[in-house]
Design a protein around this motif. Sequence first.
Motif, PDB file in Angstrom:
ATOM      1  N   ALA A  34       0.836  -1.201   0.000  1.00 47.82           N
ATOM      2  CA  ALA A  34       0.000   0.000   0.000  1.00 47.82           C
ATOM      3  C   ALA A  34       0.872   1.253   0.000  1.00 47.82           C
ATOM      4  O   ALA A  34       0.582   2.223  -0.702  1.00 47.82           O
ATOM      5  CB  ALA A  34      -0.932  -0.003   1.204  1.00 47.82           C
ATOM      6  N   GLN A  37       2.432   1.744  -3.426  1.00 46.87           N
ATOM      7  CA  GLN A  37       1.420   2.203  -4.386  1.00 46.87           C
ATOM      8  C   GLN A  37       1.143   3.693  -4.181  1.00 46.87           C
ATOM      9  O   GLN A  37       1.007   4.440  -5.152  1.00 46.87           O
ATOM     10  CB  GLN A  37       0.121   1.401  -4.219  1.00 46.87           C
ATOM     11  CG  GLN A  37      -0.934   1.754  -5.232  1.00 46.87           C
ATOM     12  CD  GLN A  37      -0.518   1.396  -6.647  1.00 46.87           C
ATOM     13  OE1 GLN A  37       0.024   0.343  -6.893  1.00 46.87           O
ATOM     14  NE2 GLN A  37      -0.767   2.280  -7.579  1.00 46.87           N
ATOM     15  N   ALA A  38       1.095   4.139  -2.931  1.00 45.40           N
ATOM     16  CA  ALA A  38       0.872   5.565  -2.651  1.00 45.40           C
ATOM     17  C   ALA A  38       2.026   6.402  -3.187  1.00 45.40           C
ATOM     18  O   ALA A  38       1.813   7.473  -3.766  1.00 45.40           O
ATOM     19  CB  ALA A  38       0.704   5.781  -1.151  1.00 45.40           C
ATOM     20  N   TRP A  41       1.675   6.629  -6.962  1.00 44.75           N
ATOM     21  CA  TRP A  41       0.630   7.570  -7.369  1.00 44.75           C
ATOM     22  C   TRP A  41       1.061   9.021  -7.171  1.00 44.75           C
ATOM     23  O   TRP A  41       0.649   9.903  -7.900  1.00 44.75           O
ATOM     24  CB  TRP A  41      -0.650   7.324  -6.582  1.00 44.75           C
ATOM     25  CG  TRP A  41      -1.415   6.119  -7.009  1.00 44.75           C
ATOM     26  CD1 TRP A  41      -1.352   5.479  -8.219  1.00 44.75           C
ATOM     27  CD2 TRP A  41      -2.371   5.408  -6.242  1.00 44.75           C
ATOM     28  NE1 TRP A  41      -2.204   4.414  -8.235  1.00 44.75           N
ATOM     29  CE2 TRP A  41      -2.852   4.343  -7.044  1.00 44.75           C
ATOM     30  CE3 TRP A  41      -2.881   5.549  -4.956  1.00 44.75           C
ATOM     31  CZ2 TRP A  41      -3.805   3.456  -6.596  1.00 44.75           C
ATOM     32  CZ3 TRP A  41      -3.832   4.653  -4.517  1.00 44.75           C
ATOM     33  CH2 TRP A  41      -4.289   3.631  -5.325  1.00 44.75           C
ATOM     34  N   SER A  42       1.882   9.285  -6.163  1.00 37.57           N
ATOM     35  CA  SER A  42       2.236  10.668  -5.842  1.00 37.57           C
ATOM     36  C   SER A  42       3.427  11.195  -6.637  1.00 37.57           C
ATOM     37  O   SER A  42       3.665  12.391  -6.651  1.00 37.57           O
ATOM     38  CB  SER A  42       2.526  10.801  -4.346  1.00 37.57           C
ATOM     39  OG  SER A  42       3.669  10.042  -4.011  1.00 37.57           O
TER      40      SER A  42
END
Length: 87
Positions: A34, A37-38, A41-42
Motif C-alpha cells: 500500500a 502504491q501511494a 501515485w504521488s
Amino acid sequence: MKATPIWIALPALLLLPGCVAKTALDVATLPVRAGSQAVDWSTTSREEADRNYGRKMRKQEAREARERQKAEKQRRRECRKAGYGNC
C-alpha cells in the motif's frame, strides 16, 4: 463409511497450512504494498513527464500557429484597407 471423512480430511489438512501461510504473508506485506502504491501515485515517472511535456509543447505550437494566422489575416486586411493591391 468411517473411512470417507478421513480421506476428505487428510488432503484438507495438507492444503490448509499453505493457505494459512499465504494469508499471513499477504497480511504482513499489505502495508508495504500500500505504501509503495501511494508513492507511485504521488510521483511522476520520467516517461510521464516527457509525455506531459510533449503534449504541452504541441498545444503551445498549435496556439502560436493560430495566432500567426490571425495576425497574417489582420495584416492583409489592413494592407487592402490602405489601398495596396498586392497584399
